[in-house]
Scaffold this motif. Structure first.
Motif, short mmCIF file in Angstrom:
data_model
loop_
_atom_site.label_atom_id
_atom_site.label_comp_id
_atom_site.label_asym_id
_atom_site.label_seq_id
_atom_site.Cartn_x
_atom_site.Cartn_y
_atom_site.Cartn_z
N ARG A 98 32.62 -41.41 -23.18
CA ARG A 98 32.27 -42.49 -24.00
C ARG A 98 30.59 -43.28 -24.43
N LEU A 99 29.47 -42.52 -23.74
CA LEU A 99 28.57 -42.33 -23.97
C LEU A 99 27.72 -42.15 -24.59
N PRO A 100 26.82 -42.72 -25.35
CA PRO A 100 26.25 -42.55 -26.62
C PRO A 100 25.20 -41.82 -26.71
N PRO A 101 25.06 -40.55 -28.09
CA PRO A 101 24.64 -39.66 -27.71
C PRO A 101 22.88 -39.77 -27.30
N ALA A 117 20.13 -48.88 -26.10
CA ALA A 117 21.11 -47.46 -26.81
C ALA A 117 22.78 -47.66 -26.70
N VAL A 118 22.76 -48.56 -24.92
CA VAL A 118 24.52 -48.50 -25.07
C VAL A 118 25.24 -49.24 -25.48
#
Length: 143
Positions: A98-101, A117-118
């Motif tokens: 669920r988290l971005p790279p 960023a999220v």
């Protein structure tokens, strides 16, 4: 008169609402995450929350009474580290995929993540819908 983009906009709003509801549920589950570790010989039992905060320290037996202060301190620290690691593992499982790279769970939990960023400032949407949102419906043109 409804525009041809009204349904796309409604779909995007529905998707956004679902994502917000999922995020709220994930946050609730993170806040409920705890880990409890019992040291060898049941000298101490430590419970920590999702961010590693100590929520309980118990001495289920009298084993701690027979320990030198340094030994007891080492047992406490070891149990605390293990409980924190288990709590972090639990949160990591909740956030898997669920988290971005580039965004890690420890960074997120310790406030070292830029919210942009999220959650980007501009939501993803087709270019045609973006143009409609930015400029309104212009109808068919012969360009």
């Amino acid at each position: 008169m409804p525009s041809p983009y009204d349904q796309q906009i409604e779909d995007l709003l529905g998707q956004y609402r679902r994502q917000r509801a999922e995020a709220a549920e994930t946050r609730r589950r993170i806040n409920e995450t705890t880990a409890t570790v019992t040291a060898p010989r049941q000298a101490v039992r430590i419970t920590v929350g999702a961010q590693g905060e100590v929520t309980a320290i118990e001495f289920p037996t009298g084993a701690y009474r027979r320990m030198a202060p340094k030994e007891l301190a080492d047992v406490l620290l070891t149990a605390l580290r293990q409980a924190r690691a288990e709590a972090l593992e639990g949160v990591t499982g909740l956030l898997a995929g669920r988290l971005p790279p580039g965004v890690t769970v420890p960074d997120l939990l310790q406030g070292r993540v830029d919210p942009a960023a999220v959650l980007p400032e501009d939501p993803a949407m087709p270019d045609s819908v973006r143009d409609y949102v930015d400029h309104g419906f212009r109808g068919e043109t012969d360009e």
